[in-house]
Design a protein around this motif. Structure first.
Motif, PDB file in Angstrom:
ATOM      1  N   GLN A  12     -18.274  -4.996  -6.612  1.00  0.00           N
ATOM      2  CA  GLN A  12     -19.672  -4.594  -6.454  1.00  0.00           C
ATOM      3  C   GLN A  12     -19.850  -3.775  -5.174  1.00  0.00           C
ATOM      4  O   GLN A  12     -19.073  -3.923  -4.219  1.00  0.00           O
ATOM      5  CB  GLN A  12     -20.562  -5.827  -6.400  1.00  0.00           C
ATOM      6  N   PRO A  13     -20.866  -2.937  -5.141  1.00  0.00           N
ATOM      7  CA  PRO A  13     -21.147  -2.212  -3.893  1.00  0.00           C
ATOM      8  C   PRO A  13     -21.298  -3.170  -2.718  1.00  0.00           C
ATOM      9  O   PRO A  13     -21.910  -4.233  -2.845  1.00  0.00           O
ATOM     10  CB  PRO A  13     -22.464  -1.494  -4.206  1.00  0.00           C
ATOM     11  N   GLY A  14     -20.713  -2.783  -1.590  1.00  0.00           N
ATOM     12  CA  GLY A  14     -20.708  -3.640  -0.419  1.00  0.00           C
ATOM     13  C   GLY A  14     -19.530  -4.578  -0.334  1.00  0.00           C
ATOM     14  O   GLY A  14     -19.314  -5.219   0.696  1.00  0.00           O
ATOM     15  N   GLY A  15     -18.764  -4.647  -1.396  1.00  0.00           N
ATOM     16  CA  GLY A  15     -17.621  -5.543  -1.436  1.00  0.00           C
ATOM     17  C   GLY A  15     -16.381  -4.955  -0.787  1.00  0.00           C
ATOM     18  O   GLY A  15     -16.415  -3.860  -0.219  1.00  0.00           O
ATOM     19  N   SER A  16     -15.294  -5.716  -0.877  1.00  0.00           N
ATOM     20  CA  SER A  16     -14.033  -5.325  -0.249  1.00  0.00           C
ATOM     21  C   SER A  16     -12.871  -5.449  -1.231  1.00  0.00           C
ATOM     22  O   SER A  16     -12.910  -6.271  -2.156  1.00  0.00           O
ATOM     23  CB  SER A  16     -13.749  -6.218   0.962  1.00  0.00           C
ATOM     24  N   LEU A  17     -11.866  -4.643  -0.985  1.00  0.00           N
ATOM     25  CA  LEU A  17     -10.590  -4.738  -1.692  1.00  0.00           C
ATOM     26  C   LEU A  17      -9.484  -4.390  -0.704  1.00  0.00           C
ATOM     27  O   LEU A  17      -9.704  -3.611   0.233  1.00  0.00           O
ATOM     28  CB  LEU A  17     -10.510  -3.760  -2.869  1.00  0.00           C
ATOM     29  N   ARG A  18      -8.299  -4.936  -0.953  1.00  0.00           N
ATOM     30  CA  ARG A  18      -7.129  -4.531  -0.178  1.00  0.00           C
ATOM     31  C   ARG A  18      -6.072  -4.019  -1.136  1.00  0.00           C
ATOM     32  O   ARG A  18      -5.608  -4.762  -2.011  1.00  0.00           O
ATOM     33  CB  ARG A  18      -6.568  -5.666   0.668  1.00  0.00           C
ATOM     34  N   LEU A  19      -5.717  -2.764  -0.960  1.00  0.00           N
ATOM     35  CA  LEU A  19      -4.651  -2.163  -1.752  1.00  0.00           C
ATOM     36  C   LEU A  19      -3.323  -2.334  -1.032  1.00  0.00           C
ATOM     37  O   LEU A  19      -3.262  -2.292   0.200  1.00  0.00           O
ATOM     38  CB  LEU A  19      -4.921  -0.681  -1.977  1.00  0.00           C
ATOM     39  N   SER A  20      -2.269  -2.489  -1.826  1.00  0.00           N
ATOM     40  CA  SER A  20      -0.915  -2.575  -1.284  1.00  0.00           C
ATOM     41  C   SER A  20      -0.058  -1.476  -1.895  1.00  0.00           C
ATOM     42  O   SER A  20      -0.260  -1.088  -3.048  1.00  0.00           O
ATOM     43  CB  SER A  20      -0.292  -3.941  -1.597  1.00  0.00           C
ATOM     44  N   CYS A  21       0.903  -1.029  -1.125  1.00  0.00           N
ATOM     45  CA  CYS A  21       1.859  -0.021  -1.585  1.00  0.00           C
ATOM     46  C   CYS A  21       3.247  -0.516  -1.214  1.00  0.00           C
ATOM     47  O   CYS A  21       3.624  -0.478  -0.032  1.00  0.00           O
ATOM     48  CB  CYS A  21       1.571   1.320  -0.945  1.00  0.00           C
ATOM     49  N   ALA A  22       3.976  -0.990  -2.195  1.00  0.00           N
ATOM     50  CA  ALA A  22       5.315  -1.520  -1.973  1.00  0.00           C
ATOM     51  C   ALA A  22       6.344  -0.446  -2.291  1.00  0.00           C
ATOM     52  O   ALA A  22       6.302   0.167  -3.358  1.00  0.00           O
ATOM     53  CB  ALA A  22       5.549  -2.743  -2.852  1.00  0.00           C
ATOM     54  N   VAL A  23       7.235  -0.237  -1.348  1.00  0.00           N
ATOM     55  CA  VAL A  23       8.231   0.831  -1.472  1.00  0.00           C
ATOM     56  C   VAL A  23       9.630   0.244  -1.595  1.00  0.00           C
ATOM     57  O   VAL A  23       9.979  -0.715  -0.907  1.00  0.00           O
ATOM     58  CB  VAL A  23       8.160   1.758  -0.247  1.00  0.00           C
ATOM     59  N   SER A  24      10.424   0.830  -2.466  1.00  0.00           N
ATOM     60  CA  SER A  24      11.843   0.470  -2.567  1.00  0.00           C
ATOM     61  C   SER A  24      12.655   1.747  -2.725  1.00  0.00           C
ATOM     62  O   SER A  24      12.156   2.766  -3.196  1.00  0.00           O
ATOM     63  CB  SER A  24      12.076  -0.473  -3.744  1.00  0.00           C
ATOM     64  N   GLY A  25      13.900   1.683  -2.302  1.00  0.00           N
ATOM     65  CA  GLY A  25      14.778   2.844  -2.415  1.00  0.00           C
ATOM     66  C   GLY A  25      14.861   3.668  -1.152  1.00  0.00           C
ATOM     67  O   GLY A  25      15.727   4.552  -1.054  1.00  0.00           O
ATOM     68  N   PHE A  26      13.965   3.437  -0.225  1.00  0.00           N
ATOM     69  CA  PHE A  26      14.013   4.074   1.082  1.00  0.00           C
ATOM     70  C   PHE A  26      13.174   3.231   2.036  1.00  0.00           C
ATOM     71  O   PHE A  26      12.367   2.418   1.589  1.00  0.00           O
ATOM     72  CB  PHE A  26      13.515   5.526   1.046  1.00  0.00           C
ATOM     73  N   THR A  27      13.373   3.425   3.312  1.00  0.00           N
ATOM     74  CA  THR A  27      12.594   2.680   4.293  1.00  0.00           C
ATOM     75  C   THR A  27      11.478   3.572   4.819  1.00  0.00           C
ATOM     76  O   THR A  27      11.667   4.779   5.042  1.00  0.00           O
ATOM     77  CB  THR A  27      13.471   2.206   5.455  1.00  0.00           C
ATOM     78  N   ILE A  28      10.318   2.967   5.017  1.00  0.00           N
ATOM     79  CA  ILE A  28       9.147   3.766   5.377  1.00  0.00           C
ATOM     80  C   ILE A  28       9.084   4.077   6.866  1.00  0.00           C
ATOM     81  O   ILE A  28       8.195   4.797   7.307  1.00  0.00           O
ATOM     82  CB  ILE A  28       7.852   3.062   4.931  1.00  0.00           C
ATOM     83  N   ASN A  29      10.023   3.549   7.642  1.00  0.00           N
ATOM     84  CA  ASN A  29       9.977   3.687   9.096  1.00  0.00           C
ATOM     85  C   ASN A  29       9.782   5.126   9.553  1.00  0.00           C
ATOM     86  O   ASN A  29       9.013   5.396  10.474  1.00  0.00           O
ATOM     87  CB  ASN A  29      11.257   3.155   9.735  1.00  0.00           C
ATOM     88  N   SER A  30      10.469   6.050   8.899  1.00  0.00           N
ATOM     89  CA  SER A  30      10.433   7.435   9.357  1.00  0.00           C
ATOM     90  C   SER A  30       9.478   8.296   8.546  1.00  0.00           C
ATOM     91  O   SER A  30       9.465   9.520   8.687  1.00  0.00           O
ATOM     92  CB  SER A  30      11.839   8.033   9.306  1.00  0.00           C
ATOM     93  N   TYR A  31       8.681   7.672   7.703  1.00  0.00           N
ATOM     94  CA  TYR A  31       7.766   8.413   6.837  1.00  0.00           C
ATOM     95  C   TYR A  31       6.334   8.330   7.347  1.00  0.00           C
ATOM     96  O   TYR A  31       5.905   7.309   7.869  1.00  0.00           O
ATOM     97  CB  TYR A  31       7.804   7.867   5.412  1.00  0.00           C
ATOM     98  N   VAL A  32       5.607   9.406   7.141  1.00  0.00           N
ATOM     99  CA  VAL A  32       4.161   9.352   7.236  1.00  0.00           C
ATOM    100  C   VAL A  32       3.670   8.746   5.924  1.00  0.00           C
ATOM    101  O   VAL A  32       4.001   9.230   4.843  1.00  0.00           O
ATOM    102  CB  VAL A  32       3.543  10.751   7.431  1.00  0.00           C
ATOM    103  N   MET A  33       2.911   7.686   6.014  1.00  0.00           N
ATOM    104  CA  MET A  33       2.394   7.010   4.829  1.00  0.00           C
ATOM    105  C   MET A  33       0.906   7.316   4.688  1.00  0.00           C
ATOM    106  O   MET A  33       0.138   7.151   5.633  1.00  0.00           O
ATOM    107  CB  MET A  33       2.623   5.505   4.928  1.00  0.00           C
ATOM    108  N   ASN A  34       0.541   7.760   3.504  1.00  0.00           N
ATOM    109  CA  ASN A  34      -0.829   8.182   3.247  1.00  0.00           C
ATOM    110  C   ASN A  34      -1.408   7.479   2.020  1.00  0.00           C
ATOM    111  O   ASN A  34      -0.674   7.067   1.121  1.00  0.00           O
ATOM    112  CB  ASN A  34      -0.885   9.691   2.968  1.00  0.00           C
ATOM    113  N   TRP A  35      -2.713   7.405   2.014  1.00  0.00           N
ATOM    114  CA  TRP A  35      -3.458   7.051   0.810  1.00  0.00           C
ATOM    115  C   TRP A  35      -4.304   8.261   0.419  1.00  0.00           C
ATOM    116  O   TRP A  35      -4.958   8.874   1.278  1.00  0.00           O
ATOM    117  CB  TRP A  35      -4.357   5.847   1.031  1.00  0.00           C
TER     118      TRP A  35
END
Length: 115
Positions: A12-35
């Motif tokens: 509903q309007p005013g509510g909250s959600l948390r999205l997750s992005c799980a990565v495999s096959g490479f490590t995100i350490n050196s990546y710019v991560m975007n939504w």
């Protein structure tokens, strides 16, 4: 290589959600991560991004103060906490991992904000 988003849904309007992005096959350490997000009939737009070094985060003006991007390099996962959601936030949300050599996308997760 897999980039998998989860956590979308109907809220509903005013509510909250948390999205997750799980990565495999490479490590995100050196990546710019975007939504990004794409609403029906509109172009895909950048929402938020974070670099590993220093934990710097940046946001589109439309979500600044409401959304928070974070990353857990140990879990190879990126999150998008979305608060005070509005109907205009309705879209498919995509996770993106970017370097000058690679550009990976997930399949997206639907977020619908409606009463």
């Amino acid at each position: 290589v897999q980039v998998v988003e989860s956590g979308g849904g109907l809220v509903q309007p005013g509510g909250s959600l948390r999205l997750s992005c799980a990565v495999s096959g490479f490590t995100i350490n050196s990546y710019v991560m975007n939504w990004y997000r794409q609403a029906p009939g509109k172009e895909r737009e950048w929402v938020a991004g974070t670099v590993s070094l220093g934990g710097t985060a940046n946001y589109a003006d439309s979500v600044k103060g409401r959304f928070t991007i974070s990353r857990d390099n140990a879990k190879n996962t990126v999150y998008l906490q979305m608060n005070s959601l509005k109907p205009e936030d309705t879209a498919v949300y995509f996770c993106n991992a970017f370097t000058v050599r690679n550009n990976y996308w997930g399949q997206g997760t639907q977020v619908t904000v409606s009463s």
